[in-house]
Design a protein around this motif. Structure first.
Motif, PDB file in Angstrom:
ATOM      1  N   TYR A  76      61.411  28.396   2.245  1.00 52.44           N
ATOM      2  CA  TYR A  76      61.228  27.771   3.550  1.00 52.44           C
ATOM      3  C   TYR A  76      62.374  28.147   4.495  1.00 52.44           C
ATOM      4  CZ  TYR A  76      57.556  24.897   1.470  1.00 52.44           C
ATOM      5  OH  TYR A  76      56.407  24.468   0.858  1.00 52.44           O
ATOM      6  N   ASP A  77      62.189  27.830   5.763  1.00 47.59           N
ATOM      7  CA  ASP A  77      63.205  28.079   6.776  1.00 47.59           C
ATOM      8  C   ASP A  77      64.527  27.407   6.391  1.00 47.59           C
ATOM      9  OD1 ASP A  77      63.863  28.770   9.749  1.00 47.59           O
ATOM     10  OD2 ASP A  77      64.402  26.661   9.507  1.00 47.59           O
ATOM     11  N   HIS A  78      65.638  28.123   6.665  1.00 47.65           N
ATOM     12  CA  HIS A  78      66.951  27.618   6.249  1.00 47.65           C
ATOM     13  C   HIS A  78      67.277  26.282   6.914  1.00 47.65           C
ATOM     14  CE1 HIS A  78      71.066  27.754   4.803  1.00 47.65           C
ATOM     15  NE2 HIS A  78      71.484  27.532   6.039  1.00 47.65           N
ATOM     16  N   ASN A  79      66.983  26.161   8.196  1.00 51.81           N
ATOM     17  CA  ASN A  79      67.253  24.895   8.894  1.00 51.81           C
ATOM     18  C   ASN A  79      66.445  23.748   8.287  1.00 51.81           C
ATOM     19  OD1 ASN A  79      69.071  26.006  10.704  1.00 51.81           O
ATOM     20  ND2 ASN A  79      67.468  26.572  12.167  1.00 51.81           N
ATOM     21  N   PHE A  80      65.220  24.047   7.909  1.00 51.57           N
ATOM     22  CA  PHE A  80      64.384  23.031   7.268  1.00 51.57           C
ATOM     23  C   PHE A  80      64.996  22.577   5.944  1.00 51.57           C
ATOM     24  CE2 PHE A  80      61.130  22.367   3.965  1.00 51.57           C
ATOM     25  CZ  PHE A  80      60.618  21.159   4.406  1.00 51.57           C
ATOM     26  N   ARG A  81      65.513  23.521   5.167  1.00 57.33           N
ATOM     27  CA  ARG A  81      66.129  23.168   3.876  1.00 57.33           C
ATOM     28  C   ARG A  81      67.335  22.256   4.078  1.00 57.33           C
ATOM     29  NH1 ARG A  81      67.414  28.780   1.227  1.00 57.33           N
ATOM     30  NH2 ARG A  81      67.764  27.574  -0.686  1.00 57.33           N
ATOM     31  N   LEU A  82      68.128  22.548   5.093  1.00 53.82           N
ATOM     32  CA  LEU A  82      69.309  21.720   5.369  1.00 53.82           C
ATOM     33  C   LEU A  82      68.905  20.324   5.852  1.00 53.82           C
ATOM     34  CD1 LEU A  82      71.592  24.320   7.191  1.00 53.82           C
ATOM     35  CD2 LEU A  82      71.875  23.433   4.868  1.00 53.82           C
ATOM     36  N   ILE A  83      67.930  20.272   6.748  1.00 52.96           N
ATOM     37  CA  ILE A  83      67.471  18.977   7.270  1.00 52.96           C
ATOM     38  C   ILE A  83      66.897  18.119   6.145  1.00 52.96           C
ATOM     39  CG2 ILE A  83      65.715  17.879   8.731  1.00 52.96           C
ATOM     40  CD1 ILE A  83      66.047  20.314  10.637  1.00 52.96           C
ATOM     41  N   THR A  84      66.024  18.717   5.338  1.00 56.93           N
ATOM     42  CA  THR A  84      65.372  17.974   4.255  1.00 56.93           C
ATOM     43  C   THR A  84      66.377  17.510   3.218  1.00 56.93           C
ATOM     44  OG1 THR A  84      63.399  19.334   4.590  1.00 56.93           O
ATOM     45  CG2 THR A  84      63.524  18.084   2.542  1.00 56.93           C
ATOM     46  N   SER A  85      67.332  18.371   2.870  1.00 52.55           N
ATOM     47  CA  SER A  85      68.359  18.003   1.889  1.00 52.55           C
ATOM     48  C   SER A  85      69.229  16.865   2.411  1.00 52.55           C
ATOM     49  CB  SER A  85      69.226  19.213   1.555  1.00 52.55           C
ATOM     50  OG  SER A  85      68.463  20.251   0.989  1.00 52.55           O
ATOM     51  N   SER A  86      69.531  16.890   3.708  1.00 52.11           N
ATOM     52  CA  SER A  86      70.332  15.819   4.311  1.00 52.11           C
ATOM     53  C   SER A  86      69.581  14.489   4.297  1.00 52.11           C
ATOM     54  CB  SER A  86      70.718  16.190   5.749  1.00 52.11           C
ATOM     55  OG  SER A  86      71.455  17.389   5.790  1.00 52.11           O
ATOM     56  N   ILE A  87      68.301  14.542   4.610  1.00 48.01           N
ATOM     57  CA  ILE A  87      67.475  13.324   4.570  1.00 48.01           C
ATOM     58  C   ILE A  87      67.449  12.765   3.151  1.00 48.01           C
ATOM     59  CG2 ILE A  87      65.122  12.424   4.820  1.00 48.01           C
ATOM     60  CD1 ILE A  87      64.722  14.435   7.107  1.00 48.01           C
ATOM     61  N   LEU A  88      67.346  13.647   2.165  1.00 44.73           N
ATOM     62  CA  LEU A  88      67.332  13.213   0.760  1.00 44.73           C
ATOM     63  C   LEU A  88      68.630  12.510   0.397  1.00 44.73           C
ATOM     64  CD1 LEU A  88      65.949  13.282  -2.077  1.00 44.73           C
ATOM     65  CD2 LEU A  88      67.211  15.418  -2.467  1.00 44.73           C
ATOM     66  N   VAL A  89      69.753  13.112   0.739  1.00 44.01           N
ATOM     67  CA  VAL A  89      71.063  12.562   0.377  1.00 44.01           C
ATOM     68  C   VAL A  89      71.265  11.170   0.976  1.00 44.01           C
ATOM     69  CG1 VAL A  89      73.541  12.845   0.789  1.00 44.01           C
ATOM     70  CG2 VAL A  89      72.182  14.777  -0.011  1.00 44.01           C
ATOM     71  N   LEU A  90      70.745  10.956   2.186  1.00 46.84           N
ATOM     72  CA  LEU A  90      70.930   9.682   2.879  1.00 46.84           C
ATOM     73  C   LEU A  90      69.850   8.655   2.547  1.00 46.84           C
ATOM     74  CD1 LEU A  90      71.943  11.158   6.334  1.00 46.84           C
ATOM     75  CD2 LEU A  90      73.411   9.720   4.894  1.00 46.84           C
ATOM     76  N   SER A  91      68.889   9.019   1.710  1.00 45.93           N
ATOM     77  CA  SER A  91      67.798   8.095   1.387  1.00 45.93           C
ATOM     78  C   SER A  91      68.252   7.042   0.383  1.00 45.93           C
ATOM     79  CB  SER A  91      66.594   8.863   0.830  1.00 45.93           C
ATOM     80  OG  SER A  91      66.924   9.505  -0.389  1.00 45.93           O
ATOM     81  N   PRO A  92      67.973   5.764   0.623  1.00 42.69           N
ATOM     82  CA  PRO A  92      68.385   4.694  -0.297  1.00 42.69           C
ATOM     83  C   PRO A  92      67.874   4.880  -1.722  1.00 42.69           C
ATOM     84  CG  PRO A  92      67.757   3.768   1.813  1.00 42.69           C
ATOM     85  CD  PRO A  92      67.402   5.225   1.871  1.00 42.69           C
ATOM     86  N   ALA A  93      66.661   5.416  -1.885  1.00 43.28           N
ATOM     87  CA  ALA A  93      66.131   5.620  -3.233  1.00 43.28           C
ATOM     88  C   ALA A  93      66.976   6.630  -4.004  1.00 43.28           C
ATOM     89  CB  ALA A  93      64.679   6.089  -3.165  1.00 43.28           C
ATOM     90  N   PHE A  94      67.433   7.687  -3.329  1.00 39.97           N
ATOM     91  CA  PHE A  94      68.310   8.685  -3.952  1.00 39.97           C
ATOM     92  C   PHE A  94      69.651   8.058  -4.311  1.00 39.97           C
ATOM     93  CE2 PHE A  94      71.575  11.976  -3.743  1.00 39.97           C
ATOM     94  CZ  PHE A  94      71.028  13.010  -4.501  1.00 39.97           C
ATOM     95  N   ILE A  95      70.204   7.272  -3.398  1.00 46.16           N
ATOM     96  CA  ILE A  95      71.501   6.624  -3.625  1.00 46.16           C
ATOM     97  C   ILE A  95      71.421   5.679  -4.824  1.00 46.16           C
ATOM     98  CG2 ILE A  95      73.229   5.087  -2.621  1.00 46.16           C
ATOM     99  CD1 ILE A  95      72.365   6.216   0.149  1.00 46.16           C
ATOM    100  N   TYR A  96      70.362   4.877  -4.877  1.00 45.64           N
ATOM    101  CA  TYR A  96      70.191   3.963  -6.006  1.00 45.64           C
ATOM    102  C   TYR A  96      70.038   4.735  -7.306  1.00 45.64           C
ATOM    103  CZ  TYR A  96      68.365   0.136  -8.872  1.00 45.64           C
ATOM    104  OH  TYR A  96      68.178  -0.791  -9.863  1.00 45.64           O
ATOM    105  N   LEU A  97      69.190   5.765  -7.289  1.00 45.87           N
ATOM    106  CA  LEU A  97      68.859   6.519  -8.501  1.00 45.87           C
ATOM    107  C   LEU A  97      70.089   7.117  -9.154  1.00 45.87           C
ATOM    108  CD1 LEU A  97      66.508   7.600 -10.280  1.00 45.87           C
ATOM    109  CD2 LEU A  97      66.428   9.592  -8.769  1.00 45.87           C
ATOM    110  N   PHE A  98      71.069   7.542  -8.341  1.00 49.27           N
ATOM    111  CA  PHE A  98      72.213   8.258  -8.894  1.00 49.27           C
ATOM    112  C   PHE A  98      73.538   7.514  -8.748  1.00 49.27           C
ATOM    113  CE2 PHE A  98      69.097  11.658  -7.896  1.00 49.27           C
ATOM    114  CZ  PHE A  98      68.873  12.071  -9.207  1.00 49.27           C
TER     115      PHE A  98
END
Length: 476
Positions: free
Chosen positions: A126-148
């Motif tokens: 996928y587009d590089h900017n999309f990968r960065l945006i999506t990865s940032s959204i993941l890192v800031l997601s409460p479910a990700f924070i709780y999981l790890f």
């Protein structure tokens, strides 16, 4: 001249590559900070989480001996939740010499970093900017924070799922199958649902390996069935959720940012006709509906939600707005909302149960005693060495309906003889009442049911009292 030109081009390509990937290292650094921050915000000495303590307790027991029977849950039972994670904690703790709680924090941190990297690599087409945006959204997601950051049995299989998916996309099928052999140790239902995702994906995207995938899936289910039968593990369905439980901003234990959820809804308007994304939207909707009954599916759904939110955000970013001001303001609101959701979730870490006073209060109760309380306190009671009347692990309990009926009788009856007969039936020694139980979780009035009997009957002796916890001894 030609060599110099080639060298110049090579240097430019390297510079562009370095510039691109350096942005991901910033996202990686953000992830490191996000996963470390909860430990700084939490002032309590005790770790956050409820079923976290089930795995702490079981892992500590596994370090010392083979676990044949659970002597604490429901006053003693033969069934267990899938213990793959407990074995990892116990083994790592044994060989490292570190305590189970510290091992859990280190492993979850590493799994979180590894999961982010795998998620980013999975999106390499996928587009590089999309990968960065999506990865940032993941890192800031409460479910990700709780999981790890909070001890749970789904962090490792979630990491495994990403790893197997990445290997499969890159046609490293032998390694994918090899790592798939670990999945049966994390529960039959977990394997079954993850396997269905892989089957569906390969059917629509890589049909040439669908039959092989189906064969491997059946073999893994057979292995999982044998392991669950041999170790007497039950299928952990989880708890039921309401609609508001999916949004962390409304106080859910783990969920999605409201703004991330909003982006996904926008995406339905943008991409519903595009076949390339139909699979992910259909899978996301199915997981969303199933999560109402199986709450832990939120952890898997979160990766798809972040992917779809990233698509929507990039679409909005590239869109030609009639007013540049409106466009920029919309994007900034979304960015600030997503950041705020993640940061506010982390800042609540000190409010997550349990608090230290609970374990101080339980020091007044001898180990091995049967304690009656609300079932949500069960894992903490068991961790402190007490037997429970009930805990949140309902699966595989033969007399569950009878216990539910009896505990309601105990909580709401003002008939002392009936109450004593039921307490004797389950060999109850102590009764723990916390603030939440008195403020609506069980009772709404100060002299309702058991609360009245505890105060007036000589059959109960007060041994601990504070604003948050009251413990009574049943004198019989």
């Amino acid at each position: 001249m030609k060599n110099a030109l080639n060298e110049c081009i090579s240097n430019q390509m390297f510079s562009r590559f370095y510039a691109k990937e350096s942005m991901f290292f910033l996202v990686l650094l953000l992830c490191i900070v996000i996963l470390i921050l909860p430990s700084f915000f939490r002032l309590q000495n005790s770790s956050a989480g409820d079923d976290a303590y089930y795995y702490f307790r079981v892992a500590n027991q596994l370090k010392d001996s083979t676990l044949v029977r659970d002597e604490y849950s429901f006053g003693g039972r033969d069934n267990f939740l899938p213990l793959g994670w407990a074995y990892i904690l116990a083994g790592t703790s044994y060989f490292s010499g570190l305590d189970v709680e510290r091992v859990s924090r280190i492993l979850l941190f590493l799994l979180g970093i590894g999961s982010l990297i795998l998620f980013y690599l999975i999106l390499e087409n996928y587009d590089h900017n999309f990968r960065l945006i999506t990865s940032s959204i993941l890192v800031l997601s409460p479910a990700f924070i709780y999981l790890f950051t909070i001890n749970n049995r789904f962090a490792f299989p979630a990491f495994l799922t990403l790893l197997i998916f990445y290997l499969s996309l890159n046609e490293k099928y032998f390694l994918a199958v090899l790592f798939s052999l670990l999945m049966p140790f994390f529960g039959f239902l977990n394997l079954f649902l993850v396997g269905l995702f892989f089957l569906s994906y390969f059917y629509f995207k890589k049909r040439r390996i669908f039959r092989k995938t189906l064969f491997i899936f059946i073999i893994l289910l057979l292995i999982s069935s044998f392991i669950n039968f041999y170790f007497n593990w039950v299928i952990g369905f989880g708890t039921e959720l309401s609609l508001l439980s999916f949004i962390s901003d409304f106080g859910s234990k783990y969920g999605f940012s409201f703004f991330t959820f909003l982006l996904v809804c926008f995406g339905l308007l943008f991409f519903w006709r595009k076949k390339d994304y139909a699979f992910f939207y259909v899978t996301g909707i199915i997981l969303f509906l199933m999560s109402f009954r199986i709450d832990w599916l939120i952890f898997y759904l979160n990766f798809i939600v972040c992917f779809l939110a990233g698509l929507s955000f990039l679409k909005l970013y590239n869109r030609k707005w009639e007013s540049n001001l409106v466009g920029k303001l919309t994007l900034w609101i979304l960015v600030c909302g997503i950041i705020f959701s993640g940061v506010s979730y982390i800042s609540q870490s000190d409010n997550f149960k349990p608090n230290d006073e609970l374990f101080i209060a339980l020091d007044e109760v001898p180990n091995g005693a049967v304690v009656l309380s609300h079932y949500s306190n069960g894992y903490w009671l068991e961790y402190s060495g007490k037997k429970t009347f009930m805990d949140p692990f309902f699966s595989g309990v033969a007399d569950l309906n009878e216990r539910k009926k009896d505990v309601n009788e105990i909580f709401y009856s003002r008939d002392i003889e009936k109450t004593k007969n039921l307490l004797d039936k389950y060999n109850v020694d102590y009764i723990l009442v916390d603030k939440e139980m008195r403020n609506g979780e069980v009772w709404t009035k100060s002299e309702e049911g058991l609360l009245f009997l505890l105060e007036v009957s000589p059959s109960f002796g007060l041994i601990y009292k504070s604003d948050n916890f009251i413990i009574w001894r049943y004198l019989r």
